[in-house]
Design a protein around this motif. Structure first.
Motif, PDB file in Angstrom:
ATOM      1  N   ILE A 129      10.127  46.969  12.395  1.00  0.00           N
ATOM      2  CA  ILE A 129      10.719  45.658  12.635  1.00  0.00           C
ATOM      3  C   ILE A 129      12.006  45.592  11.817  1.00  0.00           C
ATOM      4  O   ILE A 129      12.006  45.857  10.612  1.00  0.00           O
ATOM      5  N   VAL A 130      13.103  45.263  12.493  1.00  0.00           N
ATOM      6  CA  VAL A 130      14.413  45.215  11.844  1.00  0.00           C
ATOM      7  C   VAL A 130      15.052  43.855  12.109  1.00  0.00           C
ATOM      8  O   VAL A 130      14.594  43.082  12.953  1.00  0.00           O
ATOM      9  N   MET A 131      16.136  43.564  11.390  1.00  0.00           N
ATOM     10  CA  MET A 131      16.787  42.269  11.544  1.00  0.00           C
ATOM     11  C   MET A 131      18.270  42.347  11.200  1.00  0.00           C
ATOM     12  O   MET A 131      18.727  43.285  10.543  1.00  0.00           O
ATOM     13  N   LYS A 132      18.998  41.341  11.649  1.00  0.00           N
ATOM     14  CA  LYS A 132      20.374  41.083  11.225  1.00  0.00           C
ATOM     15  C   LYS A 132      20.489  39.616  10.855  1.00  0.00           C
ATOM     16  O   LYS A 132      19.746  38.772  11.369  1.00  0.00           O
ATOM     17  N   ARG A 133      21.437  39.292   9.951  1.00  0.00           N
ATOM     18  CA  ARG A 133      21.672  37.924   9.497  1.00  0.00           C
ATOM     19  C   ARG A 133      23.109  37.518   9.785  1.00  0.00           C
ATOM     20  O   ARG A 133      24.020  38.337   9.698  1.00  0.00           O
ATOM     21  N   SER A 134      23.281  36.261  10.119  1.00  0.00           N
ATOM     22  CA  SER A 134      24.618  35.685  10.249  1.00  0.00           C
ATOM     23  C   SER A 134      24.677  34.404   9.429  1.00  0.00           C
ATOM     24  O   SER A 134      23.748  33.599   9.467  1.00  0.00           O
ATOM     25  N   THR A 135      25.744  34.223   8.680  1.00  0.00           N
ATOM     26  CA  THR A 135      25.913  33.017   7.865  1.00  0.00           C
ATOM     27  C   THR A 135      26.999  32.099   8.417  1.00  0.00           C
ATOM     28  O   THR A 135      27.371  31.124   7.770  1.00  0.00           O
ATOM     29  N   GLY A 182      26.753  32.945  13.925  1.00  0.00           N
ATOM     30  CA  GLY A 182      26.781  34.066  14.843  1.00  0.00           C
ATOM     31  C   GLY A 182      28.124  34.709  15.075  1.00  0.00           C
ATOM     32  O   GLY A 182      28.235  35.634  15.886  1.00  0.00           O
ATOM     33  N   HIS A 183      29.156  34.250  14.377  1.00  0.00           N
ATOM     34  CA  HIS A 183      30.483  34.879  14.550  1.00  0.00           C
ATOM     35  C   HIS A 183      30.511  36.282  13.951  1.00  0.00           C
ATOM     36  O   HIS A 183      31.183  37.172  14.473  1.00  0.00           O
ATOM     37  N   HIS A 184      29.813  36.474  12.865  1.00  0.00           N
ATOM     38  CA  HIS A 184      29.722  37.778  12.221  1.00  0.00           C
ATOM     39  C   HIS A 184      28.268  38.039  11.838  1.00  0.00           C
ATOM     40  O   HIS A 184      27.526  37.107  11.528  1.00  0.00           O
ATOM     41  N   TRP A 185      27.898  39.325  11.863  1.00  0.00           N
ATOM     42  CA  TRP A 185      26.516  39.707  11.600  1.00  0.00           C
ATOM     43  C   TRP A 185      26.463  40.792  10.534  1.00  0.00           C
ATOM     44  O   TRP A 185      27.364  41.622  10.417  1.00  0.00           O
ATOM     45  N   SER A 186      25.387  40.789   9.772  1.00  0.00           N
ATOM     46  CA  SER A 186      25.167  41.794   8.737  1.00  0.00           C
ATOM     47  C   SER A 186      24.825  43.139   9.374  1.00  0.00           C
ATOM     48  O   SER A 186      24.572  43.238  10.578  1.00  0.00           O
ATOM     49  N   ASN A 187      24.782  44.162   8.555  1.00  0.00           N
ATOM     50  CA  ASN A 187      24.240  45.435   9.003  1.00  0.00           C
ATOM     51  C   ASN A 187      22.745  45.293   9.257  1.00  0.00           C
ATOM     52  O   ASN A 187      22.092  44.380   8.753  1.00  0.00           O
TER      53      ASN A 187
END
Length: 211
Positions: free
Chosen positions: A31-37, A40-45
């Motif tokens: 299970i993997v994930m990405k975060r945006s602060t 949703g304009h930019h996302w983490s690795n």
């Protein structure tokens, strides 16, 4: 397999299965994930929520079913292991770190005769405290108990997994119906939970999943 983006004010969390060696359902799956602060304009690795595979043993960790406790801000992640076991872990810092796994197989599957488990895939809900006791709920599909062996998907049901004590314990909801694979849980206009049938438009109302 991916959940819809998980919204926390201006922050979004996106969960999915990370299939490392192939696109197959079975193999080295995490299970993997990405975060945006920033909405949703930019996302983490990509980061790993849970991995149990090694080079010599592949474990299918999948079917992510996250649910946010609106009272505490804690996010729970219900998941299945090899489609035969179920567990939960949580985060108190929006996915930056995760707790150890709490096993749920003995309390959810064995007492109900479930032989296989497919949690999620949508994010879960915190139900309105009025009349529901601040219930956390995710949808789930399972095989067993096997009542009819004459059809291809005999013994396949949609149901729910829920907690009424802020995630301290989890219980199995009643079956929605045979040969139904629920794929998403949402709220009706009246605030009741409904489960959408996979591969179709049928909506099953299940306002009291423990009954």
């Amino acid at each position: 397999h991916s959940t819809s983006p998980f919204s926390l004010l201006h922050r979004l969390l996106q969960f999915c299965e990370g299939r490392k060696l192939s696109s197959a359902d079975h193999g080295w799956n995490d299970i993997v994930m990405k975060r945006s602060t920033d909405n949703g304009h930019h996302w983490s690795n990509l980061s790993v929520v849970l991995r149990e595979s090694t080079a010599t043993e592949h474990v299918v960790i999948g079917n992510p079913a996250p649910v946010l406790d609106l009272a505490s801000g804690r996010i729970f992640m219900i998941f299945s292991r090899n489609n035969a076991e179920v567990g939960v872990l949580h985060t108190d810092n929006e996915g930056l770190s995760w707790s150890a796994v709490t096993e749920l197989t003995a309390t959810l599957m064995k007492p109900n005769g479930w032989t296989d488990i497919f949690t999620g895939l949508s994010a879960g809900l915190t139900l309105d405290p009025q009349g529901h006791g601040n219930r956390l709920i995710v949808c789930s599909n399972h095989n067993g108990p096997d009542q009819n062996t004459s059809t291809k998907n005999h013994g396949r049901y949609s149901s729910s997994i829920y907690s009424d004590d802020a995630g301290a314990t989890w219980k199995a909801g009643k079956n929605v119906g045979e040969q139904i694979s629920g794929d998403e849980i949402n709220k009706s206009t009246k605030g009741d939970p409904v489960i959408a049938k996979k591969g179709g438009t049928r909506i099953t109302k299940n306002p009291k999943p423990d009954k």
